[in-house]
Scaffold this motif. Sequence first.
Motif, PDB file in Angstrom:
ATOM      1  N   GLY A   5       3.328   5.664  -3.916  1.00  0.00           N
ATOM      2  CA  GLY A   5       4.793   6.243  -4.596  1.00  0.00           C
ATOM      3  C   GLY A   5       5.496   6.420  -3.656  1.00  0.00           C
ATOM      4  O   GLY A   5       6.348   7.349  -3.666  1.00  0.00           O
ATOM      5  N   LEU A   6       5.245   6.105  -2.108  1.00  0.00           N
ATOM      6  CA  LEU A   6       5.984   6.505  -1.112  1.00  0.00           C
ATOM      7  C   LEU A   6       7.210   5.903  -0.454  1.00  0.00           C
ATOM      8  O   LEU A   6       6.434   4.351  -1.107  1.00  0.00           O
ATOM      9  CB  LEU A   6       5.439   7.007  -0.032  1.00  0.00           C
ATOM     10  CG  LEU A   6       3.779   8.112  -0.139  1.00  0.00           C
ATOM     11  CD1 LEU A   6       2.727   8.122   0.907  1.00  0.00           C
ATOM     12  CD2 LEU A   6       4.798   8.952  -0.263  1.00  0.00           C
ATOM     13  N   PRO A   7       8.454   5.977   0.002  1.00  0.00           N
ATOM     14  CA  PRO A   7       9.609   5.416   0.171  1.00  0.00           C
ATOM     15  C   PRO A   7       9.435   4.036   1.374  1.00  0.00           C
ATOM     16  O   PRO A   7       8.351   4.588   2.661  1.00  0.00           O
ATOM     17  CB  PRO A   7      11.262   6.233   0.394  1.00  0.00           C
ATOM     18  CG  PRO A   7       9.906   7.668   1.236  1.00  0.00           C
ATOM     19  CD  PRO A   7       8.710   7.256   0.713  1.00  0.00           C
ATOM     20  N   TYR A   8       9.795   3.278   1.043  1.00  0.00           N
ATOM     21  CA  TYR A   8       9.386   1.848   2.775  1.00  0.00           C
ATOM     22  C   TYR A   8      11.542   1.681   2.717  1.00  0.00           C
ATOM     23  O   TYR A   8      12.029   1.140   1.641  1.00  0.00           O
ATOM     24  CB  TYR A   8       8.482   1.165   2.252  1.00  0.00           C
ATOM     25  CG  TYR A   8       8.298   0.207   3.845  1.00  0.00           C
ATOM     26  CD1 TYR A   8       9.617  -0.482   4.510  1.00  0.00           C
ATOM     27  CD2 TYR A   8       7.238   0.304   3.620  1.00  0.00           C
ATOM     28  CE1 TYR A   8       9.091  -1.699   5.350  1.00  0.00           C
ATOM     29  CE2 TYR A   8       6.833  -0.582   5.083  1.00  0.00           C
ATOM     30  CZ  TYR A   8       7.856  -1.166   5.333  1.00  0.00           C
ATOM     31  OH  TYR A   8       7.527  -2.021   7.115  1.00  0.00           O
ATOM     32  N   LEU A   9      11.985   2.049   3.575  1.00  0.00           N
ATOM     33  CA  LEU A   9      13.570   1.799   3.381  1.00  0.00           C
ATOM     34  C   LEU A   9      13.833   0.742   4.752  1.00  0.00           C
ATOM     35  O   LEU A   9      13.867   0.265   5.698  1.00  0.00           O
ATOM     36  CB  LEU A   9      14.729   2.770   3.924  1.00  0.00           C
ATOM     37  CG  LEU A   9      13.695   4.247   3.294  1.00  0.00           C
ATOM     38  CD1 LEU A   9      14.848   5.844   2.839  1.00  0.00           C
ATOM     39  CD2 LEU A   9      14.380   3.955   1.154  1.00  0.00           C
ATOM     40  N   CYS A  10      15.355  -0.208   4.326  1.00  0.00           N
ATOM     41  CA  CYS A  10      15.261  -1.391   5.451  1.00  0.00           C
ATOM     42  C   CYS A  10      17.048  -0.406   5.817  1.00  0.00           C
ATOM     43  O   CYS A  10      17.525  -0.091   4.419  1.00  0.00           O
ATOM     44  CB  CYS A  10      15.751  -1.923   4.753  1.00  0.00           C
ATOM     45  SG  CYS A  10      14.111  -3.195   4.657  1.00  0.00           S
ATOM     46  N   ALA A  11      17.527  -0.685   7.292  1.00  0.00           N
ATOM     47  CA  ALA A  11      19.385  -0.669   7.105  1.00  0.00           C
ATOM     48  C   ALA A  11      19.722  -1.668   7.278  1.00  0.00           C
ATOM     49  O   ALA A  11      19.039  -2.294   8.235  1.00  0.00           O
ATOM     50  CB  ALA A  11      19.053  -0.093   7.942  1.00  0.00           C
ATOM     51  N   THR A  12      20.934  -2.308   6.648  1.00  0.00           N
ATOM     52  CA  THR A  12      21.257  -3.324   6.590  1.00  0.00           C
ATOM     53  C   THR A  12      22.204  -3.348   7.274  1.00  0.00           C
ATOM     54  O   THR A  12      23.483  -2.580   6.969  1.00  0.00           O
ATOM     55  CB  THR A  12      21.482  -4.477   5.232  1.00  0.00           C
ATOM     56  OG1 THR A  12      21.694  -3.361   4.986  1.00  0.00           O
ATOM     57  CG2 THR A  12      19.633  -4.259   5.187  1.00  0.00           C
ATOM     58  N   ASP A  13      22.888  -4.857   8.071  1.00  0.00           N
ATOM     59  CA  ASP A  13      24.472  -4.083   8.912  1.00  0.00           C
ATOM     60  C   ASP A  13      25.472  -4.465   7.802  1.00  0.00           C
ATOM     61  O   ASP A  13      25.224  -5.563   7.073  1.00  0.00           O
ATOM     62  CB  ASP A  13      24.231  -5.650  10.189  1.00  0.00           C
ATOM     63  CG  ASP A  13      25.543  -5.298  10.881  1.00  0.00           C
ATOM     64  OD1 ASP A  13      26.799  -5.406  10.518  1.00  0.00           O
ATOM     65  OD2 ASP A  13      25.761  -4.843  11.846  1.00  0.00           O
ATOM     66  N   ALA A  14      26.569  -3.899   7.567  1.00  0.00           N
ATOM     67  CA  ALA A  14      27.326  -3.998   6.593  1.00  0.00           C
ATOM     68  C   ALA A  14      28.378  -4.956   6.838  1.00  0.00           C
ATOM     69  O   ALA A  14      28.595  -6.021   5.958  1.00  0.00           O
ATOM     70  CB  ALA A  14      28.220  -2.586   6.825  1.00  0.00           C
ATOM     71  N   ALA A  15      28.734  -6.057   8.433  1.00  0.00           N
ATOM     72  CA  ALA A  15      28.928  -7.587   8.316  1.00  0.00           C
ATOM     73  C   ALA A  15      28.208  -8.606   7.815  1.00  0.00           C
ATOM     74  O   ALA A  15      28.835  -9.274   7.066  1.00  0.00           O
ATOM     75  CB  ALA A  15      29.451  -7.455   9.780  1.00  0.00           C
ATOM     76  N   ALA A  60       0.841  -1.066   0.059  1.00  0.00           N
ATOM     77  CA  ALA A  60       0.046   0.048   0.102  1.00  0.00           C
ATOM     78  C   ALA A  60       0.906   1.031   0.524  1.00  0.00           C
ATOM     79  O   ALA A  60       0.468   2.333  -0.404  1.00  0.00           O
ATOM     80  CB  ALA A  60      -1.714  -0.463   1.249  1.00  0.00           C
ATOM     81  N   ILE A  61       2.007   0.994   0.552  1.00  0.00           N
ATOM     82  CA  ILE A  61       2.874   1.962   0.258  1.00  0.00           C
ATOM     83  C   ILE A  61       3.307   2.441  -0.569  1.00  0.00           C
ATOM     84  O   ILE A  61       3.317   3.457  -1.284  1.00  0.00           O
ATOM     85  CB  ILE A  61       4.194   1.899   1.775  1.00  0.00           C
ATOM     86  CG1 ILE A  61       3.450   1.720   3.203  1.00  0.00           C
ATOM     87  CG2 ILE A  61       4.933   3.026   1.820  1.00  0.00           C
ATOM     88  CD1 ILE A  61       2.952   3.604   4.129  1.00  0.00           C
ATOM     89  N   ALA A  62       3.854   1.160  -0.900  1.00  0.00           N
ATOM     90  CA  ALA A  62       4.283   1.678  -2.613  1.00  0.00           C
ATOM     91  C   ALA A  62       3.281   1.284  -3.612  1.00  0.00           C
ATOM     92  O   ALA A  62       4.058   2.922  -4.372  1.00  0.00           O
ATOM     93  CB  ALA A  62       5.358   0.118  -3.233  1.00  0.00           C
ATOM     94  N   ASP A  63       2.244   1.311  -3.529  1.00  0.00           N
ATOM     95  CA  ASP A  63       1.165   1.815  -4.414  1.00  0.00           C
ATOM     96  C   ASP A  63       0.483   3.268  -4.677  1.00  0.00           C
ATOM     97  O   ASP A  63       0.594   4.130  -5.363  1.00  0.00           O
ATOM     98  CB  ASP A  63      -0.117   1.010  -4.401  1.00  0.00           C
ATOM     99  CG  ASP A  63      -0.026  -0.018  -4.932  1.00  0.00           C
ATOM    100  OD1 ASP A  63       1.681  -0.974  -5.259  1.00  0.00           O
ATOM    101  OD2 ASP A  63      -0.929  -1.682  -4.291  1.00  0.00           O
TER     102      ASP A  63
END
Length: 179
Positions: free
Chosen positions: A55-65, A50-53
């Motif tokens: 046109g709005l952002p949904y972000l993830c932060a992923t651990d570099a390690a 619903a967020i994507a439809d």
Amino acid sequence: MSEPTFSIRPAVSADFDAIQRTYAHHVLHGLASFEETPPDGAELVRRWRAIADAGLPYLCATDAAGGGLAGYAYAGPYRARSAYRFTVEDSVYVAPGQAGRGIGRALLRQLIEICANLGKRQMIAVIGDSGNAASIALHRACGFELTGTFQAIGFKHGRWVDSVLMQRALGPGSTSQPV
């Protein structure tokens, strides 16, 4: 300042097992969400779509390690009525054990930038619990101002809980007509 030990990218469907675990932790142990029963992964995917439809952002932060989820954030419509179409509400959740690494701030700053570039003019934060000093400080550090507090508006974990409202302008804010 040292390099971040995480990266930020748009969420993908494969992220939702980890997103569900993170959100479930906050639902069960915190006051950031006023949900009392954690939704399952399928419901969170439905919300993401619903967020994507929209046109709005949904972000993830992923651990570099290890590449695991360190946090996530999204901007959703503030309210459904058309006059609110230039206003979004942010949500930021940091995975258990990941606080203090700048993840929430990086996610929120990127949300602000993306939403401003989308032509949104205001961002609202509805923060569960007036005692949520970390979220209030995060939003203040990212340019939000306190606009009000709904007192004792929710009842969770055996006590009454406030909602703190904070707001910041995006782009030109209200200084010009939207396009």
